[in-house]
Design an enzyme around this catalytic site. Sequence first.
Site, mmCIF file in Angstrom:
data_model
loop_
_atom_site.group_PDB
_atom_site.id
_atom_site.type_symbol
_atom_site.label_atom_id
_atom_site.label_comp_id
_atom_site.label_asym_id
_atom_site.label_seq_id
_atom_site.Cartn_x
_atom_site.Cartn_y
_atom_site.Cartn_z
ATOM 1 N N SER A 164 0.865 -1.177 0.000
ATOM 2 C CA SER A 164 0.000 0.000 0.000
ATOM 3 C C SER A 164 0.902 1.228 0.000
ATOM 4 C CB SER A 164 -0.859 0.020 1.267
ATOM 5 O OG SER A 164 -1.496 1.266 1.428
ATOM 6 N N TYR A 178 -2.297 -1.042 10.313
ATOM 7 C CA TYR A 178 -2.227 -1.154 8.846
ATOM 8 C C TYR A 178 -0.862 -0.697 8.344
ATOM 9 C CZ TYR A 178 -4.104 -1.058 4.052
ATOM 10 O OH TYR A 178 -4.356 -1.294 2.712
HETATM 11 N N1 LIG Z 1 -8.494 -0.305 -1.933
HETATM 12 C C1 LIG Z 1 -7.445 0.454 -1.640
HETATM 13 O O1 LIG Z 1 -7.499 1.683 -1.735
HETATM 14 C C2 LIG Z 1 -6.152 -0.184 -1.227
HETATM 15 C C3 LIG Z 1 -5.044 0.650 -1.095
HETATM 16 C C4 LIG Z 1 -3.827 0.095 -0.734
HETATM 17 C C5 LIG Z 1 -3.740 -1.279 -0.505
HETATM 18 N N2 LIG Z 1 -4.840 -2.058 -0.622
HETATM 19 C C6 LIG Z 1 -4.666 -3.483 -0.367
HETATM 20 O O2 LIG Z 1 -5.168 -4.240 -1.455
HETATM 21 C C7 LIG Z 1 -5.487 -5.543 -1.001
HETATM 22 C C8 LIG Z 1 -6.845 -5.925 -1.534
HETATM 23 O O3 LIG Z 1 -7.817 -5.076 -0.942
HETATM 24 P P1 LIG Z 1 -9.040 -4.468 -1.756
HETATM 25 O O4 LIG Z 1 -8.988 -3.008 -1.594
HETATM 26 O O5 LIG Z 1 -9.127 -5.066 -3.086
HETATM 27 O O6 LIG Z 1 -10.249 -4.938 -0.802
HETATM 28 P P2 LIG Z 1 -11.541 -5.866 -1.056
HETATM 29 O O7 LIG Z 1 -12.203 -5.940 0.268
HETATM 30 O O8 LIG Z 1 -12.314 -5.387 -2.221
HETATM 31 O O9 LIG Z 1 -10.892 -7.269 -1.420
HETATM 32 C C9 LIG Z 1 -10.162 -8.003 -0.477
HETATM 33 C C10 LIG Z 1 -10.591 -9.459 -0.531
HETATM 34 O O10 LIG Z 1 -9.814 -10.150 0.448
HETATM 35 C C11 LIG Z 1 -10.665 -11.064 1.100
HETATM 36 N N3 LIG Z 1 -10.153 -11.367 2.425
HETATM 37 C C12 LIG Z 1 -10.188 -10.584 3.533
HETATM 38 N N4 LIG Z 1 -9.684 -11.255 4.572
HETATM 39 C C13 LIG Z 1 -9.315 -12.455 4.120
HETATM 40 C C14 LIG Z 1 -8.755 -13.590 4.736
HETATM 41 N N5 LIG Z 1 -8.489 -13.623 6.047
HETATM 42 N N6 LIG Z 1 -8.493 -14.680 3.973
HETATM 43 C C15 LIG Z 1 -8.787 -14.679 2.646
HETATM 44 N N7 LIG Z 1 -9.352 -13.644 2.026
HETATM 45 C C16 LIG Z 1 -9.607 -12.544 2.750
HETATM 46 C C17 LIG Z 1 -12.011 -10.369 1.169
HETATM 47 O O11 LIG Z 1 -13.073 -11.298 1.324
HETATM 48 C C18 LIG Z 1 -12.059 -9.660 -0.180
HETATM 49 O O12 LIG Z 1 -12.721 -10.439 -1.158
HETATM 50 C C19 LIG Z 1 -5.385 -5.502 0.524
HETATM 51 O O13 LIG Z 1 -4.150 -6.063 0.922
HETATM 52 C C20 LIG Z 1 -5.413 -4.018 0.827
HETATM 53 O O14 LIG Z 1 -4.766 -3.709 2.039
HETATM 54 C C21 LIG Z 1 -6.045 -1.551 -0.966
#
Ligand SMILES: NC(=O)c1ccc[n+]([C@@H]2O[C@H](COP(=O)([O-])OP(=O)(O)OC[C@H]3O[C@@H](n4cnc5c(N)ncnc54)[C@H](O)[C@@H]3O)[C@@H](O)[C@H]2O)c1
Length: 276
Positions: A164, A178
């Site tokens: 991130s 985080y």
């Molecule tokens: N969306 C943002 O702005 C953003 C920014 C920086 C980093 N991220 C990172 O991107 C990654 C994906 O997040 P996203 O934004 O796509 O969120 P999202 O919630 O849309 O997708 C994340 C998925 O991970 C699954 N998940 C959560 N806990 C889990 C577990 N214990 N075991 C298996 N699956 C699990 C959820 O069910 C979900 O389907 C994460 O690591 C998040 O920290 C997101």
Amino acid sequence: MKIADLFNVAGYGVVITGGASGIGLGYAEALASNGARVTLLDVHPQRIEKETKRLQASGLDVRGQVVDVTDHGALDAAVDDAARTYGRLDVVFANAGIDPGVGFVGSWVGSERPRVPEGALENYADERWTRVIDVNLNGIFATVRAAARHMRPRKSGRIIVTTSLASSRIEPAIGAAYMAAKAGSLNFARTVALELAAYNITVNAIAPGYIVTNIGGGHAHDPVEQAAVSKMIPMHRVGFPDDMHGLALFLASPASGYITGQEIIVDGGWGLGTAD
Ligand SMILES: NC(=O)c1ccc[n+]([C@@H]2O[C@H](COP(=O)([O-])OP(=O)(O)OC[C@H]3O[C@@H](n4cnc5c(N)ncnc54)[C@H](O)[C@@H]3O)[C@@H](O)[C@H]2O)c1
């Protein structure tokens, strides 16, 4: 070399944790629509079913399995299963992550970001800290370890960790665990990149900025929040999972074969500051 060869992932066996939503689903679409065979591992059964069916219906080679990345035994078994199914494991995205809840200020944007007592350090509950570290750091460790067990003997592989912008820049609207987990994931990825380089395995990180996904209950779908955040982002728009396609394909494909231990930020310039 032709572009088609540089970015050729056809037939690759791919595993993506957190693959049934948001950024992970974006990775899946990028890889599967270019001929890779993709396994989505996710804790959310309905999302797995819906997205697997949708992608299969459009002719893509995608399978899904319900796995919680905090259950390391189940995760190992699911990665073994995918590798057995494909007869190879070329690419693993360690991506599953959760939102940490409130930080010490109560808003994402604005010149006056009020402090919120429930986010203050003194009130930070152990279980809230531990849960985020379990999923966002320990889950990354377990996924990368499972990948290495298959890739090292074959002397080939690509491991891609979703970190991130928060691995390097503090976002006070979200809980401190985080930032700790993401910085930890990045340095873990760099450590493993050094260990595995001699085995022709690359380990890199994708650091998204503000991407519209379902994380944190899907607050990023709110157009008011999007408009406010867009003003802060130098490209004047928020990001979407589609914005991750190019980098995911690049890091998974022959094109990036000599790049390892790097984190690439995808944030529309947000980490640079605010210009206008
Ligand atoms: N969306 C943002 O702005 C953003 C920014 C920086 C980093 N991220 C990172 O991107 C990654 C994906 O997040 P996203 O934004 O796509 O969120 P999202 O919630 O849309 O997708 C994340 C998925 O991970 C699954 N998940 C959560 N806990 C889990 C577990 N214990 N075991 C298996 N699956 C699990 C959820 O069910 C979900 O389907 C994460 O690591 C998040 O920290 C997101």
